[in-house]
Design a protein around this motif. Structure first.
Motif, short mmCIF file in Angstrom:
data_model
loop_
_atom_site.label_atom_id
_atom_site.label_comp_id
_atom_site.label_asym_id
_atom_site.label_seq_id
_atom_site.Cartn_x
_atom_site.Cartn_y
_atom_site.Cartn_z
N LEU A 253 0.87 -1.19 0.00
CA LEU A 253 0.00 0.00 0.00
C LEU A 253 0.90 1.23 0.00
O LEU A 253 1.74 1.40 0.90
CB LEU A 253 -0.91 -0.01 1.23
N VAL A 254 0.74 2.08 -1.01
CA VAL A 254 1.59 3.26 -1.19
C VAL A 254 0.74 4.50 -0.96
O VAL A 254 -0.32 4.66 -1.59
CB VAL A 254 2.20 3.29 -2.60
N PHE A 255 1.20 5.38 -0.07
CA PHE A 255 0.46 6.60 0.23
C PHE A 255 1.05 7.80 -0.50
O PHE A 255 2.26 8.03 -0.46
CB PHE A 255 0.45 6.88 1.73
N VAL A 256 0.17 8.56 -1.16
CA VAL A 256 0.56 9.79 -1.84
C VAL A 256 -0.33 10.92 -1.33
O VAL A 256 -1.32 10.69 -0.63
CB VAL A 256 0.44 9.66 -3.37
N ALA A 257 0.01 12.15 -1.73
CA ALA A 257 -0.67 13.32 -1.16
C ALA A 257 -1.96 13.69 -1.89
O ALA A 257 -2.85 14.29 -1.29
CB ALA A 257 0.28 14.51 -1.15
N THR A 258 -2.08 13.38 -3.18
CA THR A 258 -3.21 13.88 -3.96
C THR A 258 -3.82 12.80 -4.83
O THR A 258 -3.20 11.76 -5.11
CB THR A 258 -2.78 15.04 -4.89
N GLN A 259 -5.04 13.05 -5.28
CA GLN A 259 -5.71 12.12 -6.19
C GLN A 259 -4.93 12.01 -7.50
O GLN A 259 -4.76 10.90 -8.03
CB GLN A 259 -7.14 12.60 -6.46
N TYR A 260 -4.45 13.15 -8.00
CA TYR A 260 -3.68 13.12 -9.24
C TYR A 260 -2.45 12.24 -9.08
O TYR A 260 -2.12 11.43 -9.97
CB TYR A 260 -3.26 14.54 -9.64
N ALA A 261 -1.74 12.38 -7.96
CA ALA A 261 -0.54 11.58 -7.74
C ALA A 261 -0.86 10.09 -7.70
O ALA A 261 -0.08 9.27 -8.19
CB ALA A 261 0.15 12.01 -6.45
N SER A 262 -1.99 9.72 -7.12
CA SER A 262 -2.34 8.30 -7.06
C SER A 262 -2.51 7.72 -8.46
O SER A 262 -2.03 6.62 -8.76
CB SER A 262 -3.61 8.09 -6.22
N ASP A 317 -3.23 -9.27 6.07
CA ASP A 317 -1.91 -9.67 5.57
C ASP A 317 -1.38 -8.62 4.60
O ASP A 317 -1.35 -8.82 3.40
CB ASP A 317 -2.01 -11.04 4.88
N LEU A 318 -1.00 -7.48 5.15
CA LEU A 318 -0.41 -6.39 4.35
C LEU A 318 1.02 -6.19 4.84
O LEU A 318 1.25 -5.55 5.86
CB LEU A 318 -1.22 -5.11 4.50
N PRO A 319 2.01 -6.73 4.13
CA PRO A 319 3.38 -6.71 4.66
C PRO A 319 4.09 -5.38 4.56
O PRO A 319 5.01 -5.12 5.35
CB PRO A 319 4.09 -7.77 3.81
N VAL A 320 3.70 -4.52 3.60
CA VAL A 320 4.49 -3.30 3.36
C VAL A 320 3.58 -2.10 3.15
O VAL A 320 2.59 -2.17 2.41
CB VAL A 320 5.40 -3.46 2.13
N VAL A 321 3.95 -0.99 3.78
CA VAL A 321 3.35 0.32 3.54
C VAL A 321 4.48 1.28 3.16
O VAL A 321 5.54 1.27 3.78
CB VAL A 321 2.61 0.85 4.79
N VAL A 322 4.24 2.10 2.13
CA VAL A 322 5.26 3.06 1.69
C VAL A 322 4.68 4.47 1.73
O VAL A 322 3.60 4.72 1.17
CB VAL A 322 5.75 2.74 0.26
#
Length: 414
Positions: A253-262, A317-322
């Protein structure tokens, strides 16, 4: 040796104790042990406990017991109102209520209300009223405006993820909802964090509350390893793709700041043959539900999301968050990394730190109480490294105050 605490010892009725056991709640967690007796006594509660600590059951179980003891009228008015900030959390809380409620002699009618879908089926579902309403504030107000629901007899209000509901983004809607509620009611505020900025507002809603700051049980503390990787902002996507492939990550799961960035980051990953999808508020509810179901089932590799995924999203079972983009605050950091390391599993939380974000990440470290060693990945070494002035620019006390600058100017005769 002290005997383990049980749900029965907390005052729960046998039927609800059995229902809790059937759902996998064996022994009460610290927040449940502290909150359940207080809620059963009708006390207001402000409870802070980490993500994954059983906060939902801590208010659902005792409220169901209190509801069972309340005489029913012929018209089913909303008696319990649970407000949540996101559609996904609304669905998950409502599912917990529906799983536990059938054991009662008179099971309550439960309504789950959120936007992003047609309002008409929700209006139809409210015919005849509802005993327990789980809702996002905007859709709740829409239904009140359509005369589909009355809040005049709500006896218990719950703010789940209370810190989010109390911040500026929900201020107007929350104020309108509170104005519709009876002044005499039980108020329950639950969250992983209560930043100083919302504490005064939180306490203004409460009357003689029980304050709970639930400690983590040693065996229950999530094993989340944090890493901070220095990288130029322009090379974050390439680094992310490298880490996914090199680490053999099958779910991240990767977190970004904006809808456009996603959308932008997900598209770049797909061009590199990585299964990636964007998750943001522009998606319809149906698309969001399908995307999450596929991700939980293992059909998706990378989900690039805005902070709507940082609250109430339960993936065992989510091993990684970025943290592709750093979160706005230390509180948001807690919620984001809390998506991993759940149900006793180990987790990895990686933050990308550039010269321009070093100061902000230091502030996050300061608030969480420990420093994460910086590291670099071969082939992605940053060309820009934060100077000490840049690195300390976001930490309070390092910049000269306005008064200091005025004193210096006066001493120079300016």
């Amino acid at each position: 040796m002290t005997a383990p605490l049980t749900f029965a010892a907390l005052g729960l009725a046998p039927a609800l104790t059995d229902a809790a056991a059937a759902r996998g709640y064996t022994d009460p967690t610290p927040v449940q042990a502290a909150a359940i007796p207080a809620v059963l006594r009708g006390r207001d509660v402000r409870a802070a406990a980490r993500t994954g600590s059983g906060k939902t059951a801590a208010f659902v179980l005792p409220l169901l017991q209190r509801l069972a003891a309340t005489p029913r009228t012929t018209t089913r008015h909303a008696t319990v109102l649970v407000l949540v900030p996101t559609r996904e959390l609304a669905a998950q809380v409502a599912d917990v209520v529906r799983d536990l409620a059938p054991v009662l002699a008179q099971p309550p009618k439960v309504a789950c209300l959120f936007g992003g879908v047609s309002i008409n089926p929700q209006m139809m579902g409210l015919r005849g009223g509802a005993d327990v309403v789980v809702a996002t504030p905007g859709r709740l107000l829409d239904l009140v405006d359509h005369n589909a629901l009355s809040l005049a007899q709500v006896a218990a209000l719950v703010l789940d993820e209370a810190d989010r509901l109390l911040d500026a983004g929900f201020a107007d809607e929350l104020g309108r909802v509170l104005a519709l509620l009876p002044p005499e009611r039980q108020n329950l505020l639950f969250s992983a964090t209560f930043p100083p900025a919302v504490l005064a507002l939180a306490d203004s809603l409460l009357h003689d509350p029980v304050h709970i700051d639930a400690p983590d049980e040693p065996e229950a503390v999530p094993a989340i390893q944090q890493r901070a990787i220095e990288v130029d902002a322009a090379r974050r996507t390439q680094l992310l793709a490298h880490l996914v492939r090199d680490g053999g990550w099958n779910r991240v799961l990767v977190f970004v700041a904006t809808q456009y960035a996603s959308e932008h980051v997900a598209e770049k990953l797909r061009r590199q043959d990585i299964r990636a999808a964007a998750f943001n508020g522009d998606l319809s509810q149906g698309a969001r539900t399908r995307l999450l179901a596929d991700f939980k089932a293992g059909h998706g590799q990378v989900v690039v999301a805005t902070d709507i995924a940082s609250r109430g999203l339960h993936i065992d079972d989510l091993p990684v968050v970025v943290n592709f983009d750093l979160p706005r605050s230390a509180a948001d950091h807690v919620h984001r990394i809390g998506r991993t390391g759940r149900a006793g599993a180990e987790g990895l939380a990686i933050s990308f730190v550039s010269a321009g974000t070093e100061a902000h990440f230091r502030l996050i470290e300061k608030r969480q109480g420990f420093r994460v060693p910086r590291e670099q990945v071969a082939g992605f070494e940053p060309t820009e490294v934060a100077t000490e002035a840049q690195a300390t620019g976001g930490v309070k006390g390092k910049r000269k105050s306005k008064k200091d600058k005025l004193r210096e100017a006066a001493s120079r005769g300016e």
